[in-house]
Design a protein around this motif. Structure first.
Motif, PDB file in Angstrom:
ATOM      1  N   PRO A   1      17.173   4.169  -8.198  1.00  0.00           N
ATOM      2  CA  PRO A   1      17.907   4.453  -7.571  1.00  0.00           C
ATOM      3  C   PRO A   1      16.719   5.526  -6.663  1.00  0.00           C
ATOM      4  N   ILE A   2      15.650   5.367  -6.564  1.00  0.00           N
ATOM      5  CA  ILE A   2      14.771   6.688  -6.342  1.00  0.00           C
ATOM      6  C   ILE A   2      13.682   5.186  -5.626  1.00  0.00           C
ATOM      7  N   LEU A   3      14.051   4.461  -5.077  1.00  0.00           N
ATOM      8  CA  LEU A   3      13.354   3.303  -4.681  1.00  0.00           C
ATOM      9  C   LEU A   3      12.921   3.953  -3.039  1.00  0.00           C
ATOM     10  N   ALA A   4      14.167   5.097  -2.534  1.00  0.00           N
ATOM     11  CA  ALA A   4      13.266   5.306  -0.720  1.00  0.00           C
ATOM     12  C   ALA A   4      11.995   5.910  -0.984  1.00  0.00           C
ATOM     13  N   ALA A   5      12.516   6.687  -1.718  1.00  0.00           N
ATOM     14  CA  ALA A   5      10.786   8.241  -1.758  1.00  0.00           C
ATOM     15  C   ALA A   5       9.833   7.125  -2.458  1.00  0.00           C
ATOM     16  N   HIS A   6       9.999   6.039  -3.475  1.00  0.00           N
ATOM     17  CA  HIS A   6       8.515   5.462  -3.872  1.00  0.00           C
ATOM     18  C   HIS A   6       8.383   4.115  -2.863  1.00  0.00           C
ATOM     19  N   ALA A   7       9.102   3.509  -1.558  1.00  0.00           N
ATOM     20  CA  ALA A   7       8.913   2.662  -0.615  1.00  0.00           C
ATOM     21  C   ALA A   7       8.002   4.107   0.183  1.00  0.00           C
ATOM     22  N   LYS A   8       8.323   5.008   0.667  1.00  0.00           N
ATOM     23  CA  LYS A   8       7.924   5.572   1.521  1.00  0.00           C
ATOM     24  C   LYS A   8       5.946   6.110   1.012  1.00  0.00           C
ATOM     25  N   VAL A   9       6.128   6.327  -0.514  1.00  0.00           N
ATOM     26  CA  VAL A   9       4.209   7.020  -0.775  1.00  0.00           C
ATOM     27  C   VAL A   9       3.604   4.757  -0.829  1.00  0.00           C
ATOM     28  N   HIS A  10       4.209   4.190  -0.872  1.00  0.00           N
ATOM     29  CA  HIS A  10       3.870   2.597  -0.934  1.00  0.00           C
ATOM     30  C   HIS A  10       3.337   2.810   0.894  1.00  0.00           C
ATOM     31  N   GLU A  11       4.618   3.334   1.706  1.00  0.00           N
ATOM     32  CA  GLU A  11       3.666   2.653   2.890  1.00  0.00           C
ATOM     33  C   GLU A  11       2.905   4.149   3.638  1.00  0.00           C
ATOM     34  N   ALA A  12       2.701   5.230   3.057  1.00  0.00           N
ATOM     35  CA  ALA A  12       1.450   6.588   3.388  1.00  0.00           C
ATOM     36  C   ALA A  12       0.772   5.678   2.983  1.00  0.00           C
ATOM     37  N   PHE A  13      -0.108   4.758   1.601  1.00  0.00           N
ATOM     38  CA  PHE A  13      -0.397   3.877   1.560  1.00  0.00           C
ATOM     39  C   PHE A  13      -1.523   3.388   1.916  1.00  0.00           C
TER      40      PHE A  13
ATOM     41  N   CYS B   1     -19.505  -0.436   7.199  1.00  0.00           N
ATOM     42  CA  CYS B   1     -19.012  -0.842   6.399  1.00  0.00           C
ATOM     43  C   CYS B   1     -19.149  -0.447   5.081  1.00  0.00           C
ATOM     44  N   ILE B   2     -20.693  -0.409   4.691  1.00  0.00           N
ATOM     45  CA  ILE B   2     -20.854   0.054   3.163  1.00  0.00           C
ATOM     46  C   ILE B   2     -20.325   1.458   3.035  1.00  0.00           C
ATOM     47  N   LYS B   3     -20.307   2.754   4.057  1.00  0.00           N
ATOM     48  CA  LYS B   3     -19.603   3.426   3.908  1.00  0.00           C
ATOM     49  C   LYS B   3     -18.256   4.067   4.006  1.00  0.00           C
ATOM     50  N   VAL B   4     -17.446   3.121   4.506  1.00  0.00           N
ATOM     51  CA  VAL B   4     -16.115   3.264   4.439  1.00  0.00           C
ATOM     52  C   VAL B   4     -15.726   2.263   3.137  1.00  0.00           C
ATOM     53  N   ALA B   5     -16.688   1.374   2.805  1.00  0.00           N
ATOM     54  CA  ALA B   5     -16.521   1.077   1.343  1.00  0.00           C
ATOM     55  C   ALA B   5     -16.408   1.534   0.151  1.00  0.00           C
ATOM     56  N   LYS B   6     -17.310   2.671   0.067  1.00  0.00           N
ATOM     57  CA  LYS B   6     -17.264   3.127  -0.617  1.00  0.00           C
ATOM     58  C   LYS B   6     -16.173   4.114  -0.428  1.00  0.00           C
ATOM     59  N   GLU B   7     -15.726   5.170   0.531  1.00  0.00           N
ATOM     60  CA  GLU B   7     -14.420   5.181   0.523  1.00  0.00           C
ATOM     61  C   GLU B   7     -13.287   4.225   0.685  1.00  0.00           C
ATOM     62  N   VAL B   8     -13.097   3.130   0.281  1.00  0.00           N
ATOM     63  CA  VAL B   8     -12.283   2.407   0.145  1.00  0.00           C
ATOM     64  C   VAL B   8     -11.909   2.642  -1.218  1.00  0.00           C
ATOM     65  N   ARG B   9     -13.039   2.096  -2.371  1.00  0.00           N
ATOM     66  CA  ARG B   9     -13.578   1.683  -2.974  1.00  0.00           C
ATOM     67  C   ARG B   9     -12.351   3.462  -4.100  1.00  0.00           C
ATOM     68  N   SER B  10     -13.161   4.024  -3.820  1.00  0.00           N
ATOM     69  CA  SER B  10     -12.571   5.943  -3.487  1.00  0.00           C
ATOM     70  C   SER B  10     -11.345   6.118  -3.775  1.00  0.00           C
ATOM     71  N   ASP B  11     -10.718   5.764  -2.377  1.00  0.00           N
ATOM     72  CA  ASP B  11      -9.210   6.316  -1.984  1.00  0.00           C
ATOM     73  C   ASP B  11      -8.652   5.250  -3.102  1.00  0.00           C
ATOM     74  N   ILE B  12      -8.597   4.111  -2.851  1.00  0.00           N
ATOM     75  CA  ILE B  12      -7.619   3.345  -3.505  1.00  0.00           C
ATOM     76  C   ILE B  12      -7.325   2.789  -5.077  1.00  0.00           C
ATOM     77  N   GLY B  13      -9.097   3.489  -5.643  1.00  0.00           N
ATOM     78  CA  GLY B  13      -8.995   2.738  -7.203  1.00  0.00           C
ATOM     79  C   GLY B  13      -8.426   4.730  -7.803  1.00  0.00           C
ATOM     80  N   LEU B  14      -8.772   5.745  -6.849  1.00  0.00           N
ATOM     81  CA  LEU B  14      -7.693   6.930  -7.326  1.00  0.00           C
ATOM     82  C   LEU B  14      -6.528   6.782  -7.457  1.00  0.00           C
ATOM     83  N   TRP B  15      -6.009   6.250  -6.047  1.00  0.00           N
ATOM     84  CA  TRP B  15      -4.334   6.265  -5.670  1.00  0.00           C
ATOM     85  C   TRP B  15      -3.551   4.912  -6.386  1.00  0.00           C
TER      86      TRP B  15
END
Length: 148
Positions: free
Chosen positions: A71-83, A100-114
Motif C-alpha cells: 500500500p505505500i509503494l509510492a512512498a517507498h519508491a520516492k525514497v529509492h529515487e532520492a537514493f 576519487c578516494i575522498k568521494v569513495a569514502k563518502e559513498v561508503r559512509s553514505d550508502i552504508g548508513l543508508w
C-alpha cells in the motif's frame, strides 16, 4: 574508518532480497579495500558497481512490492529515487575529476548508513506483504523460474 558488514538483524526472511542486500555489503567491503590500497581505477570500478547494483536492487524490490500490492509503494519508491539521485551524483563527481578516494569514502559512509537504516526501517515494513504474495502467487512462480 567505519566498516559495514552483514548482520543477522538485517535479514528480511526473503531469500533473494537478503542475498542482494548481502551483495551490497560485499561491494561496501570492496570499496574499503580499494580505498586502503589507494587504487584509483579499482575505486572507480567498484563505486560504479556498488551504485549500479544498489539501484538495480531497489528496482527489483519495487517490482516485488508492486506484485504484492504494497500500500505505500509510492512512498517507498520516492525514497529509492532520492537514493538513486544522490548515488548518481557521486559517480558524476568522480567522472568530473574530483578526488576519487575522498568521494569513495563518502559513498561508503553514505550508502552504508543508508542501507542499514533502510533495511531495518523501510524494507522490514514491506516484508509481510511480499511474503504473502510469494506464497503460491506470481512472485513465487517468478522466483522459481529465475532463481531455481
Amino acid at each position: 574508518m567505519q566498516q559495514f558488514q552483514w548482520l543477522p538483524e538485517f535479514e528480511t526472511g526473503i531469500e533473494v532480497v537478503d542475498a542482494q542486500h548481502m551483495r551490497i555489503f560485499e561491494y561496501l567491503l570492496a570499496v574499503d579495500r580499494a580505498i586502503r590500497l589507494e587504487e584509483t581505477d579499482s575505486i572507480q570500478h567498484v563505486v560504479h558497481s556498488l551504485i549500479d547494483y544498489s539501484i538495480s536492487h531497489n528496482a527489483f524490490e519495487e517490482t516485488l512490492m508492486e506484485q504484492a500490492d504494497y500500500p505505500i509503494l509510492a512512498a517507498h519508491a520516492k525514497v529509492h529515487e532520492a537514493f538513486r539521485n544522490r548515488a548518481l551524483s557521486y559517480e558524476k563527481r568522480i567522472e568530473q575529476g574530483e578526488d576519487c578516494i575522498k568521494v569513495a569514502k563518502e559513498v561508503r559512509s553514505d550508502i552504508g548508513l543508508w542501507l542499514t537504516n533502510h533495511i531495518q526501517r523501510d524494507d522490514k515494513d514491506y516484508v509481510p506483504y511480499v511474503r504473502k504474495s510469494m506464497e503460491g502467487g506470481f512472485v513465487s512462480r517468478m522466483m522459481k523460474r529465475f532463481f531455481a
